[in-house]
Motif scaffolding. Structure first.
Motif, PDB file in Angstrom:
ATOM      1  N   SER A   1       0.694  -1.133  -0.075  1.00  0.00           N
ATOM      2  CA  SER A   1      -0.029   0.141  -0.252  1.00  0.00           C
ATOM      3  C   SER A   1       0.853   1.374   0.001  1.00  0.00           C
ATOM      4  O   SER A   1       0.335   2.475  -0.279  1.00  0.00           O
TER       5      SER A   1
ATOM      6  N   THR B   1      -4.769   1.668   5.179  1.00  0.00           N
ATOM      7  CA  THR B   1      -5.689   1.503   3.626  1.00  0.00           C
ATOM      8  C   THR B   1      -6.471   0.266   3.871  1.00  0.00           C
ATOM      9  O   THR B   1      -7.578   0.234   3.013  1.00  0.00           O
TER      10      THR B   1
ATOM     11  N   LYS C   1      -5.115  -2.861   3.826  1.00  0.00           N
ATOM     12  CA  LYS C   1      -4.295  -4.020   3.204  1.00  0.00           C
ATOM     13  C   LYS C   1      -4.713  -5.075   3.900  1.00  0.00           C
ATOM     14  O   LYS C   1      -4.835  -6.155   2.946  1.00  0.00           O
TER      15      LYS C   1
ATOM     16  N   ILE D   1      -1.838  -3.407  -5.217  1.00  0.00           N
ATOM     17  CA  ILE D   1      -1.481  -2.108  -4.552  1.00  0.00           C
ATOM     18  C   ILE D   1      -2.878  -1.685  -4.002  1.00  0.00           C
ATOM     19  O   ILE D   1      -3.804  -1.411  -4.719  1.00  0.00           O
TER      20      ILE D   1
ATOM     21  N   VAL E   1      -5.035   0.940  -2.043  1.00  0.00           N
ATOM     22  CA  VAL E   1      -5.007   2.326  -1.735  1.00  0.00           C
ATOM     23  C   VAL E   1      -6.564   2.917  -1.594  1.00  0.00           C
ATOM     24  O   VAL E   1      -7.651   2.293  -1.814  1.00  0.00           O
TER      25      VAL E   1
ATOM     26  N   SER F   1      -3.149   8.797   0.341  1.00  0.00           N
ATOM     27  CA  SER F   1      -3.023   7.148  -0.001  1.00  0.00           C
ATOM     28  C   SER F   1      -2.582   7.016  -1.449  1.00  0.00           C
ATOM     29  O   SER F   1      -1.834   6.049  -1.861  1.00  0.00           O
TER      30      SER F   1
ATOM     31  N   ASP G   1       1.141   7.740  -2.039  1.00  0.00           N
ATOM     32  CA  ASP G   1       1.861   6.735  -1.721  1.00  0.00           C
ATOM     33  C   ASP G   1       1.815   5.350  -2.636  1.00  0.00           C
ATOM     34  O   ASP G   1       2.606   4.708  -2.506  1.00  0.00           O
ATOM     35  N   GLY G   2       0.570   5.018  -2.993  1.00  0.00           N
ATOM     36  CA  GLY G   2       0.379   4.142  -3.925  1.00  0.00           C
ATOM     37  C   GLY G   2       1.086   4.442  -5.450  1.00  0.00           C
ATOM     38  O   GLY G   2       1.768   3.285  -5.848  1.00  0.00           O
TER      39      GLY G   2
ATOM     40  N   SER H   1       3.981   2.056  -6.849  1.00  0.00           N
ATOM     41  CA  SER H   1       4.067   1.671  -8.244  1.00  0.00           C
ATOM     42  C   SER H   1       5.042   1.815  -9.103  1.00  0.00           C
ATOM     43  O   SER H   1       5.478   0.809  -9.783  1.00  0.00           O
TER      44      SER H   1
ATOM     45  N   LEU I   1      -4.384  -2.631  -9.423  1.00  0.00           N
ATOM     46  CA  LEU I   1      -4.646  -1.700  -8.373  1.00  0.00           C
ATOM     47  C   LEU I   1      -6.043  -2.105  -7.618  1.00  0.00           C
ATOM     48  O   LEU I   1      -7.159  -2.415  -8.237  1.00  0.00           O
TER      49      LEU I   1
ATOM     50  N   VAL J   1      -1.906   6.645  -9.902  1.00  0.00           N
ATOM     51  CA  VAL J   1      -1.190   5.307  -9.349  1.00  0.00           C
ATOM     52  C   VAL J   1      -0.339   4.753 -10.341  1.00  0.00           C
ATOM     53  O   VAL J   1       0.690   4.037 -10.150  1.00  0.00           O
TER      54      VAL J   1
END
Length: 238
Positions: A3, A8, A10, A134, A136, A142, A145-146, A150, A160, A184
């Motif tokens: 993530s 998130t 995850k 990933i 998010v 978020s 950071d995703g 990536s 995603l 992303v």
């Protein structure tokens, strides 16, 4: 499962995806990498049965079977290897690679729940994985950071997952799902709606009921990973 940042959902997606795949008769092992902050044992209702952890296996203190716990009604299909309780623990890459090679012959799917962040833990998980999901949320931090995750995946196959989605989250910065996908830079495979049934079920170590829209989407995600053509059910997104 990665993530970039924490929070998130995850690990929640990892736990429920494991259940969804196991319900199809597949053998699944969840490997938790978040040393010192493990939670999958609680989400899956097996915390009282975890004696040894992934760190114990990798450091040679026990054989893998001692640290792998069967989960709930999917016994024989879904299993968990919990993270080390030592927050400073980092797996040795060579030992981990050897372990994963041996486990690949025992399970249909190995799901790695990577630690939050993009440090050494991320690199170890990236190296071990065949595919990255990933996870998010549709909010700027978020998504940013995703996008970093990536970029660091460096050509690794990735998809995603937009988790805990509600249209109320959309803003001038993130006006729609297409914006999340563009930022992303990964192909969308699932949009999981925000659903209060999920934390209630996992807080009790159980599985959401059949009326959970989020779990219904995660079941669809499992089907897509198996190569089935399942359209996104926009009726679940509010």
């Amino acid at each position: 499962m990665t993530s970039g940042k924490g929070g998130t959902g995850k690990s929640t997606v990892a736990a429920l995806l494991g259940r969804a795949l196991a319900a199809r008769g597949l053998s699944v092992l969840l490997l938790e990498f978040d040393s010192g902050l493990r939670g999958l044992d609680l989400m899956l209702g097996v915390s009282d049965r975890v004696v040894y952890d992934l760190g114990d296996v990798l450091e040679g203190r026990c054989r893998p079977g001692k640290a792998i716990v069967e989960v709930g009604s999917d016994a024989g299909h879904l299993h968990l290897a919990a993270a080390s309780t030592d927050r400073h623990y980092l797996p040795n890459r060579e030992n981990l690679s050897r372990l994963l090679r041996s486990l690949q012959n025992c399970y249909d799917y190995l799901i790695i729940d990577a630690a939050a962040g993009l440090g050494e833990d991320f690199e170890i998980a990236k190296e071990a994985a065949d595919l990255a999901l990933i996870v998010v949320n549709a909010e700027p931090v978020s998504v940013r950071d995703g996008a970093k995750a990536s970029a660091l995946l460096d050509g690794k196959p990735m998809r995603l997952v937009i988790n805990r989605f509600s249209r109320r989250q959309l803003s001038d910065d993130i006006p729609d799902l297409d914006r999340v996908i563009d930022l992303v830079g990964a192909q969308l495979i699932s949009v999981i709606p925000d659903d209060p049934l999920i934390p209630k079920a996992l807080g009790a170590g159980g599985e959401p009921g059949g009326d959970s829209p989020a779990f219904a989407e995660i079941k669809d995600l499992a089907g897509r990973l198996l190569g089935e053509s399942i359209r996104l059910c926009t009726e679940r997104l509010k």
